[in-house]
Write a protein that holds these residues in place. Structure first.
Motif, PDB file in Angstrom:
ATOM      1  N   MET A  36      37.967  42.357  47.648  1.00 45.54           N
ATOM      2  CA  MET A  36      38.407  43.680  48.078  1.00 45.54           C
ATOM      3  C   MET A  36      37.966  44.813  47.148  1.00 45.54           C
ATOM      4  SD  MET A  36      40.392  43.208  50.899  1.00 45.54           S
ATOM      5  CE  MET A  36      41.564  44.522  50.911  1.00 45.54           C
ATOM      6  N   SER A  37      37.980  44.623  45.860  1.00 42.01           N
ATOM      7  CA  SER A  37      37.679  45.722  44.942  1.00 42.01           C
ATOM      8  C   SER A  37      36.192  45.805  44.584  1.00 42.01           C
ATOM      9  CB  SER A  37      38.521  45.596  43.674  1.00 42.01           C
ATOM     10  OG  SER A  37      38.187  44.409  42.987  1.00 42.01           O
ATOM     11  N   TYR A  38      35.368  44.910  45.103  1.00 37.01           N
ATOM     12  CA  TYR A  38      33.934  44.938  44.823  1.00 37.01           C
ATOM     13  C   TYR A  38      33.271  45.946  45.761  1.00 37.01           C
ATOM     14  CZ  TYR A  38      34.190  40.533  42.172  1.00 37.01           C
ATOM     15  OH  TYR A  38      34.462  39.561  41.265  1.00 37.01           O
ATOM     16  N   HIS A  39      32.301  46.694  45.261  1.00 37.03           N
ATOM     17  CA  HIS A  39      31.585  47.657  46.092  1.00 37.03           C
ATOM     18  C   HIS A  39      30.236  47.059  46.465  1.00 37.03           C
ATOM     19  CE1 HIS A  39      29.343  51.578  46.722  1.00 37.03           C
ATOM     20  NE2 HIS A  39      30.210  51.482  47.703  1.00 37.03           N
ATOM     21  N   PHE A  40      30.090  46.676  47.756  1.00 37.73           N
ATOM     22  CA  PHE A  40      28.880  46.030  48.245  1.00 37.73           C
ATOM     23  C   PHE A  40      27.912  47.000  48.917  1.00 37.73           C
ATOM     24  CE2 PHE A  40      31.746  42.371  47.996  1.00 37.73           C
ATOM     25  CZ  PHE A  40      30.923  41.427  47.424  1.00 37.73           C
ATOM     26  N   TRP A  46      27.572  45.414  43.428  1.00 30.25           N
ATOM     27  CA  TRP A  46      27.597  44.017  43.874  1.00 30.25           C
ATOM     28  C   TRP A  46      26.761  43.816  45.120  1.00 30.25           C
ATOM     29  CZ3 TRP A  46      29.623  40.345  40.865  1.00 30.25           C
ATOM     30  CH2 TRP A  46      30.486  40.750  39.863  1.00 30.25           C
ATOM     31  N   ALA A  47      26.257  42.586  45.300  1.00 25.01           N
ATOM     32  CA  ALA A  47      25.484  42.226  46.487  1.00 25.01           C
ATOM     33  C   ALA A  47      25.850  40.806  46.898  1.00 25.01           C
ATOM     34  CB  ALA A  47      23.994  42.312  46.199  1.00 25.01           C
ATOM     35  N   MET A  48      25.665  40.529  48.195  1.00 21.96           N
ATOM     36  CA  MET A  48      25.866  39.181  48.717  1.00 21.96           C
ATOM     37  C   MET A  48      24.575  38.832  49.475  1.00 21.96           C
ATOM     38  SD  MET A  48      28.039  36.609  48.951  1.00 21.96           S
ATOM     39  CE  MET A  48      29.737  37.097  48.874  1.00 21.96           C
ATOM     40  N   PRO A  49      23.567  38.310  48.745  1.00 22.17           N
ATOM     41  CA  PRO A  49      22.293  37.987  49.384  1.00 22.17           C
ATOM     42  C   PRO A  49      22.461  36.924  50.474  1.00 22.17           C
ATOM     43  CG  PRO A  49      22.118  37.885  46.989  1.00 22.17           C
ATOM     44  CD  PRO A  49      23.567  38.017  47.326  1.00 22.17           C
TER      45      PRO A  49
END
Length: 63
Positions: A36-40, A46-49
């Motif tokens: 929730m607190s991560y900025h994607f 942050w990233a989610m490849p």
């Protein structure tokens, strides 16, 4: 911590048992909504490849 893949039962710092409530399942680790607190966003840190099993810092995917 991915509680489906770790074998850790004892915490490192205090040597006490890790509560079952700590950590996320593998499915939760792959879902950005679990963080929730991560900025994607495009300017976020942050990233989610694609195919990733957990979030990474955006600068890590540029290497």
């Amino acid at each position: 911590m991915d509680k489906d893949t770790t074998a850790a039962a004892i915490g490192v710092k205090y040597g006490t048992t890790i509560p079952d409530a700590n950590g996320l399942t593998t499915a939760q680790m792959r879902n950005p909504a679990s963080f929730m607190s991560y900025h994607f966003g495009k300017t976020g840190g942050w990233a989610m490849p694609a195919g990733a099993t957990h979030p990474v810092l955006r600068w890590q995917i540029a290497q």
